[in-house]
Design a protein around this motif. Structure first.
Motif, PDB file in Angstrom:
ATOM      1  N   PRO A 296     -84.737  32.616  31.006  1.00 42.65           N
ATOM      2  CA  PRO A 296     -85.359  31.284  31.011  1.00 42.65           C
ATOM      3  C   PRO A 296     -86.600  31.167  30.136  1.00 42.65           C
ATOM      4  N   ARG A 297     -87.310  32.266  29.912  1.00 43.42           N
ATOM      5  CA  ARG A 297     -88.425  32.214  28.965  1.00 43.42           C
ATOM      6  C   ARG A 297     -88.100  33.034  27.712  1.00 43.42           C
ATOM      7  N   GLY A 298     -86.806  33.201  27.453  1.00 45.57           N
ATOM      8  CA  GLY A 298     -86.355  33.963  26.296  1.00 45.57           C
ATOM      9  C   GLY A 298     -86.415  33.162  25.008  1.00 45.57           C
ATOM     10  N   LEU A 299     -86.283  33.850  23.899  1.00 43.47           N
ATOM     11  CA  LEU A 299     -86.462  33.257  22.581  1.00 43.47           C
ATOM     12  C   LEU A 299     -85.466  32.132  22.313  1.00 43.47           C
ATOM     13  N   ILE A 300     -84.181  32.379  22.538  1.00 46.30           N
ATOM     14  CA  ILE A 300     -83.150  31.380  22.232  1.00 46.30           C
ATOM     15  C   ILE A 300     -83.181  30.240  23.234  1.00 46.30           C
ATOM     16  N   ARG A 301     -83.528  30.531  24.479  1.00 48.65           N
ATOM     17  CA  ARG A 301     -83.604  29.473  25.487  1.00 48.65           C
ATOM     18  C   ARG A 301     -84.678  28.448  25.103  1.00 48.65           C
ATOM     19  N   LEU A 302     -85.827  28.915  24.599  1.00 53.67           N
ATOM     20  CA  LEU A 302     -86.927  28.016  24.285  1.00 53.67           C
ATOM     21  C   LEU A 302     -86.846  27.469  22.867  1.00 53.67           C
ATOM     22  N   ALA A 303     -86.259  28.219  21.954  1.00 49.99           N
ATOM     23  CA  ALA A 303     -86.141  27.776  20.553  1.00 49.99           C
ATOM     24  C   ALA A 303     -84.714  27.999  20.081  1.00 49.99           C
ATOM     25  N   ALA A 342     -89.811  48.113  25.641  1.00 49.84           N
ATOM     26  CA  ALA A 342     -91.109  47.967  26.302  1.00 49.84           C
ATOM     27  C   ALA A 342     -90.921  47.844  27.807  1.00 49.84           C
ATOM     28  N   LEU A 343     -91.797  48.503  28.565  1.00 56.71           N
ATOM     29  CA  LEU A 343     -91.720  48.410  30.018  1.00 56.71           C
ATOM     30  C   LEU A 343     -92.145  47.037  30.518  1.00 56.71           C
ATOM     31  N   ASN A 344     -92.928  46.324  29.721  1.00 58.87           N
ATOM     32  CA  ASN A 344     -93.325  44.951  30.037  1.00 58.87           C
ATOM     33  C   ASN A 344     -92.916  44.079  28.845  1.00 58.87           C
ATOM     34  N   PRO A 345     -91.628  43.825  28.690  1.00 56.42           N
ATOM     35  CA  PRO A 345     -91.121  43.261  27.432  1.00 56.42           C
ATOM     36  C   PRO A 345     -91.654  41.879  27.087  1.00 56.42           C
ATOM     37  N   PHE A 346     -91.963  41.048  28.091  1.00 59.44           N
ATOM     38  CA  PHE A 346     -92.460  39.710  27.798  1.00 59.44           C
ATOM     39  C   PHE A 346     -93.980  39.675  27.631  1.00 59.44           C
ATOM     40  N   GLY A 347     -94.653  40.753  28.017  1.00 59.68           N
ATOM     41  CA  GLY A 347     -96.088  40.820  27.804  1.00 59.68           C
ATOM     42  C   GLY A 347     -96.909  40.036  28.788  1.00 59.68           C
ATOM     43  N   GLY A 348     -96.443  39.908  30.046  1.00 59.79           N
ATOM     44  CA  GLY A 348     -97.254  39.242  31.068  1.00 59.79           C
ATOM     45  C   GLY A 348     -97.187  37.732  30.996  1.00 59.79           C
ATOM     46  N   TRP A 349     -98.338  37.100  31.165  1.00 58.03           N
ATOM     47  CA  TRP A 349     -98.421  35.640  31.151  1.00 58.03           C
ATOM     48  C   TRP A 349     -98.284  35.159  29.701  1.00 58.03           C
ATOM     49  N   THR A 350     -97.134  34.621  29.352  1.00 59.08           N
ATOM     50  CA  THR A 350     -96.899  34.210  27.960  1.00 59.08           C
ATOM     51  C   THR A 350     -95.979  32.998  27.909  1.00 59.08           C
ATOM     52  N   GLY A 352     -93.357  33.017  26.095  1.00 63.83           N
ATOM     53  CA  GLY A 352     -92.139  33.587  25.548  1.00 63.83           C
ATOM     54  C   GLY A 352     -92.347  35.050  25.222  1.00 63.83           C
ATOM     55  N   PRO A 353     -91.337  35.706  24.651  1.00 61.76           N
ATOM     56  CA  PRO A 353     -91.454  37.140  24.317  1.00 61.76           C
ATOM     57  C   PRO A 353     -92.378  37.343  23.121  1.00 61.76           C
ATOM     58  N   ARG A 354     -93.666  37.473  23.394  1.00 63.42           N
ATOM     59  CA  ARG A 354     -94.680  37.401  22.335  1.00 63.42           C
ATOM     60  C   ARG A 354     -94.602  38.544  21.338  1.00 63.42           C
ATOM     61  N   TYR A 355     -94.057  39.682  21.740  1.00 61.86           N
ATOM     62  CA  TYR A 355     -93.979  40.802  20.792  1.00 61.86           C
ATOM     63  C   TYR A 355     -92.935  40.556  19.701  1.00 61.86           C
ATOM     64  N   LEU A 356     -92.135  39.517  19.848  1.00 53.17           N
ATOM     65  CA  LEU A 356     -91.157  39.165  18.813  1.00 53.17           C
ATOM     66  C   LEU A 356     -91.744  38.225  17.762  1.00 53.17           C
TER      67      LEU A 356
END
Length: 610
Positions: A296-303, A342-350, A352-356
Motif C-alpha cells: 500500500p505504500r509501495g512505489l507502483i501503488r503510489l506512482a 534492508a531490514l527496514n526496507p521502507f525506512g520508517g515514517w516515510t 514511500g520506499p525512500r531508499y529507491l
C-alpha cells in the motif's frame, strides 16, 4: 546603476531560447510548490540540523547540546553525534548562517528549529530537485521531443516521491540530484568531449555519497559508464570524486576514530538492527522487493506511471541511446535489489520506499522512451500520481508505520478535514484551511497552464514564459521563500506591549489509530494579534453530546509569541475507547488563574465504534 541592474537580466532573457525560457518557467513553478509547505520535522531531519547547528554555533561535530530532539543519533566515547553522513550539514552551514543573519537584520528572533529545518529543506532538497527536473528534461529533449520531455519531468517532480522529499530535510533529494547530475555530465561528454565534464561528474558523484553513503552503489555504476566512455574519462571521474572521499574519511576519523567507521555503527535506538549484516543490510529478498513495489505504500501503488518503465527498453534498438537505457535499467535493478535486503526496507515514517529515490529519475528516463502510441496510457497515471503526492505532501508525508495504507488512513482523511501542513499562506498571511489550498491549487494550475501555453502559437508562446515566470516569482516570494523565517504580517494588529489578543481560527479532527480507529487526532489553529503571553494552557477536550466531559489533556506552561500563528495537535487514543457520539473543543487559558483567552467547541458530532 538601477538601469544596468534591469538591463542585464533583460538582455540575458532575450538571449534565451524558447526551451530555455520554458525551463525558467518550470523552475519557478516547482520552487513555488516545494517551498509552500512547512513540514513537521522528523528525527532524520533534526539529526542533520543538530550537526549544522553544532558546527555553526560551537565549532564541533558533537551534538551534546541539541540531541534531545532526535533518536537518529550516535553515542561514541561519551558524546552524542549525528548518525548521518556529513554532506547535508556541510552544505547547510552557509544556509543556517544566512538564515540567522537575515533574522537579525529584520529584527526577528533566532529562528526556531522548525523554521531552520524548513530553510535547509528549501535550499538542500527543493532547489536540487528543481535542478534535477531541468536536467532530466534537457537529457530527454533531443530523443523524445520537448513536449514529452517536459511531461515526464513534471511527472517526476510532482508525481513521485521526489515531491514530498523536496519539502523535507532528508538527504535523498540532494544525493539523487547529484547522482543524476553526474550522469548528465558524463552523457554530455559523450556528445561533446571535454576535459572538465568527467571531473565535474566525479565531483558531483562524490557529493552524492557524502550526503547519503548508500548512494555509493550508484556511483559505482557511474564509474562503469565512465569506463564505457574511455579509460581517460574514468580516470578523470575518479579524480573529481577523490576530494569528497577524503572529506568523508576525515570526518569519520575525527568523529568516530577511523576513516571507515560511520555513525550508524554507534546508534542507540537502532543498535540491534544495525548490528546485523552490513549495517542492517542482509541478503536480498524477492518478497521484500514485491512489497517495495506493490505494498500500500509501495512505489507502483503510489506512482503507477513508473510501472511502464520496462516498456521503455523497447527503444534499445536506438543505437545512440542504447547504453544509457541499459544504464538506467541497471540503476533501477541495483537499488531495488539493495533495498530488498534492508531490514527496514521502507525506512520508517516515510511517504514511500525512500531508499529507491536515487533510481527514480532513471526509471523516468525509461518511461520517456515508451513508444509514442503508449504515452496516452501513461499520462492519466501521471496525473493520478501527482494527485496522490499532492495530498500526501499537503498533509503529513512522513506516514507513521501504524498506518497500513497511508493514502486512505492518513492523507485523505486529513486532506478532507482541512488539516494541512503549515504553510506561509497560514503563518505569514493568516489563510487557513480551504484558503491555503486555494492559493496552492491556483498557483499550480496557473503554472502548468503557462507551461502548456508556451507550446502554443508563436505570438502567445513568446509572451507566456516571461509573464508567467514573473507572476510565479511573486508567488515564490510571498508564499515559498523562507528567508527571513516566516513571520505574520502585523498590519492592524495590536501593540507588542499591550494585552494578548488570542483567537482560535479552526478546530478539527480525524480518526486516530490507523486501519482500526480507536480515538481521535484533534488539531487547532490559533492566532495571537497582540502581545506575547507565557504560562498558557492549551487544552483539548472531548464531550458527550449532553456536555459531559469524557477526556481532557493539555500542554502546560506554553508561551504564545506576540503577533504569531501556530497549529496545535493532540491525540486521544484511550486504552478502552468507548463507542458512541462525541463532540470536541479547544481552550486557551491562563495556566495559573484558569481564565480563558479563547475557547471553541466544534459544531460537528463524531461517531466512534459501532
Amino acid at each position: 546603476m538601477l538601469r544596468a541592474m534591469w538591463t542585464r537580466p533583460t538582455r540575458w532573457w532575450s538571449q534565451l531560447t524558447d526551451a530555455g525560457r520554458r525551463s525558467v518557467l518550470l523552475a519557478v513553478l516547482l520552487l513555488f510548490v516545494y517551498g509552500f509547505f512547512q513540514q513537521r520535522p522528523a528525527w532524520n531531519e533534526y539529526s542533520r540540523y543538530d550537526l549544522v547547528r553544532a558546527i555553526v554555533e560551537q565549532g564541533t561535530t558533537r551534538i551534546d547540546s541539541f540531541h534531545e530532539n532526535t533518536g537518529d543519533k550516535a553515542f561514541y566515547q561519551g558524546h552524542w553525534y549525528s548518525d548521518k553522513a556529513p554532506g547535508t550539514a556541510i552544505l547547510g552551514v552557509p544556509v543556517y548562517a544566512l538564515l540567522s543573519l537575515t533574522s537579525q537584520l529584520t529584527g526577528a528572533d533566532t529562528p526556531t528549529q522548525v523554521e531552520a529545518v524548513q530553510a535547509l529543506a528549501f535550499v538542500e532538497s527543493g532547489v536540487p530537485t528543481v535542478v534535477l527536473v531541468l536536467l532530466l528534461v534537457a537529457f530527454l529533449r533531443p530523443f523524445v521531443g520537448e513536449r514529452w520531455a517536459v511531461a515526464v519531468g513534471l511527472a517526476y517532480g510532482l508525481g513521485s516521491m521526489a515531491f514530498p522529499f523536496a519539502t523535507m530535510f532528508f538527504g535523498h533529494a540532494a544525493s539523487t540530484a547529484a547522482l543524476f547530475g553526474a550522469f548528465f555530465l558524463l552523457h554530455r561528454h559523450k556528445a561533446r568531449p571535454g576535459r572538465w565534464p568527467p571531473i565535474a561528474a566525479g565531483f558531483l558523484a562524490g557529493w552524492a555519497a557524502l550526503i547519503e553513503i548508500p548512494v555509493v552503489l550508484g556511483v559505482a555504476l557511474l564509474f562503469v559508464y565512465a569506463l564505457f566512455l574511455g579509460r581517460g574519462v574514468a580516470a578523470r571521474f575518479v579524480t573529481g570524486g577523490l576530494p569528497l572521499a577524503a572529506v568523508l574519511m576525515a570526518y569519520n576519523w575525527l568523529t568516530f576514530g577511523s576513516p571507515f567507521s560511520i555513525g550508524y555503527q554507534y546508534t542507540i535506538a537502532f543498535a540491534e538492527q544495525n548490528a546485523q549484516g552490513l549495517v542492517s543490510i542482509v541478503w536480498p529478498s524477492l518478497e521484500t522487493a514485491g512489497e517495495l513495489l506493490f505494498d500500500p505504500r509501495g512505489l507502483i501503488r503510489l506512482a503507477p506511471w513508473l510501472a511502464v518503465a520496462p516498456i521503455g527498453l523497447l527503444a534499445l534498438r536506438r543505437r545512440e541511446v542504447r547504453f544509457e537505457l541499459l544504464f538506467a535499467a541497471a540503476m533501477c535493478v541495483a537499488f531495488l535489489t539493495y533495498n530488498s535486503g534492508a531490514l527496514n526496507p521502507f525506512g520508517g515514517w516515510t511517504p514511500g520506499p525512500r531508499y529507491l529515490l536515487p533510481a527514480l529519475p532513471f526509471a523516468a528516463v525509461l518511461v520517456a522512451f515508451v513508444p509514442a502510441s503508449l504515452r496516452v496510457l501513461a499520462v492519466p497515471l501521471m496525473i493520478g500520481s501527482a494527485a496522490v503526492f499532492l495530498v500526501a505532501t499537503a498533509t503529513m508525508p512522513n506516514a507513521p508505520e501504524r498506518y497500513v495504507d497511508p493514502l486512505f488512513e492518513l492523507w485523505l482523511p486529513r486532506f478532507l478535514a482541512g488539516w494541512l501542513a503549515d504553510t506561509a499562506a497560514w503563518i505569514r498571511w493568516g489563510l487557513a484551511g480551504p484558503a491555503t489550498l486555494a492559493v496552492l491549487l491556483m498557483g499550480l494550475a496557473f503554472g502548468i497552464g503557462a507551461v502548456a501555453l508556451s507550446f502554443g502559437r508563436s505570438a502567445i508562446a513568446g509572451r507566456v514564459p516571461t509573464r508567467g515566470s514573473i507572476a510565479l516569482a511573486a508567488l515564490v516570494l510571498a508564499f515559498s521563500f523562507p528567508f527571513p523565517p516566516l513571520a505574520p504580517l502585523a498590519l492592524g494588529w495590536g501593540s507588542l506591549e499591550g494585552a494578548p489578543a488570542i483567537s482560535i481560527i479552526e478546530v478539527g479532527q480525524v480518526p486516530a489509530g490507523g486501519r482500526d480507529p480507536k480515538g481521535l487526532e484533534l488539531w487547532a489553529r490559533i492566532e495571537n494579534a497582540g502581545a506575547a503571553v507565557s504560562n498558557v494552557r492549551l487544552q483539548f477536550s472531548t464531550y458527550r453530546p449532553t456536555g459531559e466531559v469524557v477526556w481532557t489533556a493539555w500542554y502546560g506552561e506554553a508561551t504564545i509569541e506576540a503577533r504569531s500563528r501556530r497549529t496545535v495537535w493532540m491525540t486521544w487514543l484511550p486504552d478502552d475507547p468507548p463507542s458512541g457520539s462525541y463532540r470536541y473543543g479547544f481552550l486557551v487559558s491562563d495556566g495559573v488563574t484558569g481564565a480563558a483567552y479563547a475557547q471553541r467547541l466544534a459544531a460537528e458530532i463524531v461517531q466512534l465504534g459501532p
